[in-house]
Design a protein around this motif. Structure first.
Motif, PDB file in Angstrom:
ATOM      1  N   MET A 117       0.841  -1.202   0.000  1.00 48.88           N
ATOM      2  CA  MET A 117       0.000   0.000   0.000  1.00 48.88           C
ATOM      3  C   MET A 117       0.866   1.238   0.000  1.00 48.88           C
ATOM      4  O   MET A 117       0.591   2.235  -0.689  1.00 48.88           O
ATOM      5  CB  MET A 117      -0.922  -0.003   1.231  1.00 48.88           C
ATOM      6  N   ALA A 135       1.125   4.133  -2.857  1.00 54.74           N
ATOM      7  CA  ALA A 135       0.900   5.539  -2.509  1.00 54.74           C
ATOM      8  C   ALA A 135       2.051   6.382  -2.980  1.00 54.74           C
ATOM      9  O   ALA A 135       1.888   7.496  -3.495  1.00 54.74           O
ATOM     10  CB  ALA A 135       0.719   5.668  -0.988  1.00 54.74           C
ATOM     11  N   ALA A 172       1.892   9.280  -5.757  1.00 53.92           N
ATOM     12  CA  ALA A 172       2.328  10.645  -5.414  1.00 53.92           C
ATOM     13  C   ALA A 172       3.315  11.142  -6.441  1.00 53.92           C
ATOM     14  O   ALA A 172       3.282  12.314  -6.890  1.00 53.92           O
ATOM     15  CB  ALA A 172       2.926  10.673  -4.030  1.00 53.92           C
TER      16      ALA A 172
END
Length: 304
Positions: free
Chosen positions: A9, A13, A17
């Motif tokens: 995860m 992320a 980003a």
């Protein structure tokens, strides 16, 4: 030391980003580029608009100048110095603005607006001067027509004066002729020494001319000198009793006689001429004159 492991995860992320940062950075770049392109297009549009307005302005100047030239000859013929001076000044202004358009590229909207206002003002001036020119031309045309009518009247009057003058001259001639003394019953015979008729002209001692002066109330009364001219068959004047005026010169006469004329008839007027040369048979001419007129001219045949 044990390696630290990230969970899936966290990795996702981090990737998202990073992608987001890339997208944002790319978007900012694209927006800046688009803004720059929009600005360039806007400036080009404004420049094209100014150029178009400048072209329209130039066309309006050309039309205005053409109108000036159309009335150039009429303005030059005007006898009004004030209108001509104003017309010339306005024309010079048009030429000045035309030169400005040729020499400079007008990029200022404010300047184009000023020039448009000047064009409008010059058009108004032109219309005003054209109206004055037309008015003066109509006035001059009216004056020319009036002058032509006056000339025609003068010609008619002159013709009438000439007609009256001729009529007066004719009347004067008639009156003069009416006043002229007349003679009738003119005769020519030869006489012997004793006063009796001599039929043989070669033996005649005198020539006798007899005539009658009829009544004429138009003839001025008073003494009248009757001049007699007798011309022989050879065309020579008989006798020499002096001269008398006739048609601007003095001519000689055979004999003359003074009578008192009262307007009544005088019959049996006689003028004698004493023969002083040898007479020959043939045609003799008898002429009588008085007051500058030839009263009669008659031919008589005297035989041997």
């Amino acid at each position: 030391m044990k390696n630290k492991k990230f969970s899936p995860m966290v990795i996702v992320a981090i990737v998202l980003a990073a992608l987001l940062l890339i997208v944002v950075a790319f978007g900012v770049t694209q927006v800046a580029s688009l803004k720059s392109q929009v600005q360039e297009v806007r400036m080009e549009n404004e420049e094209l608009q100014l150029t178009n307005e400048q072209l329209q302005l130039s066309n309006e100047f050309d039309m205005l100048n053409a109108e000036f030239q159309q009335y150039e000859d009429q303005a030059q013929r005007l006898a009004n110095d004030t209108i001509l001076a104003k017309y010339t000044a306005a024309k010079a202004k048009v030429e000045q603005l035309m030169q400005e358009l040729k020499n400079e590229k007008v990029k200022s909207q404010a300047r184009i607006k000023e020039l448009q206002n000047e064009i409008s003002t010059l058009k108004s001036l032109l219309r005003h001067y054209i109206a004055q020119i037309d008015s003066l031309n109509k006035e001059n045309a009216g004056l020319r027509a009036e002058n032509s009518e006056i000339k025609a009247q003068n010609q008619r009057l002159s013709s009438r004066v000439q007609e009256v003058t001729r009529s007066n001259e004719t009347l004067s001639e008639r009156m003069t002729l009416a006043e002229k003394l007349n003679v009738t019953g003119v005769s020519l015979v030869g006489l012997k020494k004793n006063g009796k008729v001599e039929k043989n002209v070669t033996k005649a001692k005198q020539l006798k001319v007899t005539f009658t002066i009829p009544q004429n109330n138009s003839t001025p009364v008073g003494n009248k000198i009757i001049y007699l001219r007798i011309t022989n068959p050879e065309g020579q004047l008989l006798g020499d009793a002096g001269g008398f005026p006739f048609e601007g010169r003095s001519i000689p006469c055979t004999a003359k006689k003074t009578i008192e004329y009262s307007g009544d008839e005088i019959s049996g007027v006689v003028i004698y001429w004493d023969v002083n040369t040898t007479l020959t048979p043939g045609d003799y001419t008898v002429e009588l004159f008085t007051d500058g007129y030839r009263l009669t001219s008659r031919h008589f045949t005297l035989k041997k």
